[in-house]
Design a protein around this motif. Structure first.
Motif, PDB file in Angstrom:
ATOM      1  N   THR A  22      70.075  42.214 -66.623  1.00 58.83           N
ATOM      2  CA  THR A  22      68.832  42.602 -65.954  1.00 58.83           C
ATOM      3  C   THR A  22      68.399  44.043 -66.208  1.00 58.83           C
ATOM      4  O   THR A  22      67.220  44.356 -66.104  1.00 58.83           O
ATOM      5  N   ASP A  23      69.344  44.923 -66.562  1.00 62.28           N
ATOM      6  CA  ASP A  23      69.002  46.338 -66.736  1.00 62.28           C
ATOM      7  C   ASP A  23      69.041  46.803 -68.195  1.00 62.28           C
ATOM      8  O   ASP A  23      68.521  47.869 -68.511  1.00 62.28           O
ATOM      9  N   LEU A  24      69.661  46.011 -69.069  1.00 57.78           N
ATOM     10  CA  LEU A  24      69.770  46.400 -70.471  1.00 57.78           C
ATOM     11  C   LEU A  24      69.153  45.337 -71.363  1.00 57.78           C
ATOM     12  O   LEU A  24      68.906  44.210 -70.926  1.00 57.78           O
ATOM     13  N   THR A  25      68.927  45.689 -72.613  1.00 58.00           N
ATOM     14  CA  THR A  25      68.347  44.743 -73.565  1.00 58.00           C
ATOM     15  C   THR A  25      69.455  43.860 -74.134  1.00 58.00           C
ATOM     16  O   THR A  25      70.640  44.227 -74.105  1.00 58.00           O
ATOM     17  N   PRO A  26      69.100  42.697 -74.687  1.00 59.87           N
ATOM     18  CA  PRO A  26      70.125  41.852 -75.318  1.00 59.87           C
ATOM     19  C   PRO A  26      70.858  42.560 -76.458  1.00 59.87           C
ATOM     20  O   PRO A  26      72.061  42.352 -76.637  1.00 59.87           O
ATOM     21  N   THR A  27      70.159  43.392 -77.210  1.00 54.35           N
ATOM     22  CA  THR A  27      70.822  44.120 -78.297  1.00 54.35           C
ATOM     23  C   THR A  27      71.837  45.113 -77.738  1.00 54.35           C
ATOM     24  O   THR A  27      72.949  45.241 -78.267  1.00 54.35           O
TER      25      THR A  27
END
Length: 453
Positions: A334-339
């Protein structure tokens, strides 16, 4: 009627694959075979994506475990079909194109299931059973000698699809308990079958009818809900009071504590599939080998959690009785990107490679405890993690130019994760539970020993 009398010296002819009469079937042309295989490939790909999109959100642990396994099988099926098609035609193969927009519409409805029952109905009562019917039709009509590689491929896939459907039906039996749930499941099944009918079936050969059902799809790509969920059996999911990572290294820790700290670490790994699902679904445009590799890693991490589940069963404790934290996957999703999540995953895997502090050391500690299940778990966990470190390096390092640059970017993501994750500590009273757990394990060992189990 036999066309000719042939002396085969009593030996089954044609390698035992079929009779002469069966071998005289016209079967499919290469063009038709490729067309059908592309449809099967697209369905396998979409099944992988559907399960990846929902794994974190479904609250039932057992469903998460099955999704982790089945999405890997779907990825493998797609990879095998792609290889077979590449043997039959020259590029461009068009394997990442939608083979039929009506097929897309059907699968795009299925991914929009709103709860576990709808999801299981769509995947295990509609899509996979229809795929099984299409496989059987193909196997019955094909010429087994002319395109034997396809025959062998589909036979293996058919067995796995049947096993998956059997699991899905048992899961639905368990979850659908009321007349209202039964009616809702039937309504959703009818909804999806209306879209399948409009597509002319899985292979497109059935008589199609215009679909009058109102679609849930808005025409845009499905937006997954990345927040992980656990069902009512799981308590205090943000409790990290047990410093399990440090217990195995303390010289004065008891053998039970060392063994079960490692077992519990494996149990907690369910948060890894929960954060890998969004990586698989949200990162688009990679070669299919990327999704196959990550699906394999996701399944391995699911197996590790299941091995932890088995380890607690061996110790006489239900796996859900004590806290299993999910704060890591919650923040990563929820707070970071998938990469960023993938970079963090790889960085963690890299940190597990040193002999004195990593997976080899954990295996040595497990071996010294005398607990055969802990030793077994750590043996295979170590092997898996070596593979996972290689997978991350394979797909991430080329994107950033060098190992050093990738490590630097991953470390930056790790710091961002640590800062964002700090808030989850306030979501629990952090009540200490580990001593009670170890005491229960010791009591169970006495009980099981007295019972000769």
């Amino acid at each position: 009627m036999n066309r000719a009398i042939i002396d085969n010296k009593g030996i089954p002819p044609l390698a035992g694959i079929c009779t002469y009469e069966e071998a005289c079937k016209p079967g499919f042309t290469v063009d038709r075979s490729v067309e059908l295989l592309k449809r099967f490939n697209y369905i396998a790909k979409m099944l992988n994506q559907t399960l990846a999109a929902h794994l974190a959100r479904v609250p039932e642990w057992e469903v998460k475990c099955a999704f982790g396994y089945h999405l890997w099988l779907d990825a493998e099926h797609s990879a095998a079909i792609r290889k077979r098609v590449s043997e039959m035609r020259e590029p461009p193969l068009g394997l990442d194109h939608v083979p039929d927009e009506r097929l897309h519409d059907w699968l795009d409805e299925a991914i929009r299931a709103e709860n576990t029952v709808e999801l299981l109905v769509g995947v295990y009562r509609v899509i996979r059973p229809e795929l099984i019917l299409a496989f059987n039709r193909y196997l019955n009509e094909m010429n087994r000698i002319a395109e034997h590689p396809t025959y062998r491929l589909l036979r293996g896939m058919l067995q796995e699809e049947e096993e998956m459907v059997a699991w899905g039906e048992q899961a639905l039996e368990a979850l659908v308990q009321t007349p209202e749930q039964t009616a809702s499941a039937a309504q959703w099944e009818a909804h999806l079958r209306a879209f399948l009918k409009a597509a002319g079936g899985v292979d497109g050969s059935d008589v199609s009818e215009p679909c009058t059902a109102v679609p849930r799809s808005d025409g845009q790509r499905y937006e997954m809900d990345p927040a992980p969920q656990r069902d009512e059996r799981f308590i205090d999911p943000y409790n990290t009071s047990a410093k399990i990572d440090s217990y195995p290294w303390e010289e004065d820790s008891s053998p039970e504590e060392k063994a079960y700290s490692l077992i519990y670490k494996r149990l907690r790994e369910m948060d890894v599939p929960e954060w890998m699902g969004p990586i698989l679904y949200r990162i688009e445009g990679k070669p299919w080998e990327y999704y196959t590799d990550l699906s394999r890693q996701l399944w391995d991490e699911t197996r590790h959690a299941m091995l932890g589940e088995i380890g607690l069963y061996y110790g006489g404790v239900p796996f859900y009785k004590y806290p299993i934290p999910l704060g890591a996957s919650m923040i990563l999703n929820t707070d970071l990107t998938p990469t960023e999540a993938h970079l963090i995953l790889w960085r963690i895997e890299q940190s597990l490679m040193p002999k004195q502090t990593g997976k080899q050391k954990e295996w040595e500690i497990a071996s010294e405890t005398g607990n055969p299940i802990s030793q077994l778990i750590q043996d295979y966990d170590w092997a898996d993690e070596v593979l996972h470190a290689q997978i991350g390096r394979k797909w991430l390092v080329p994107d950033y130019g060098s190992l050093a640059a990738t490590t630097e970017i991953a470390d930056h993501a790790m710091r961002a994760w640590g800062q964002a994750a700090a808030k989850t500590a306030t979501w629990s009273e952090q009540k200490e539970w580990w001593p009670a757990f170890i005491e229960e394990i010791r009591e169970n060992q006495k009980r099981l020993a007295s019972s000769n189990i």
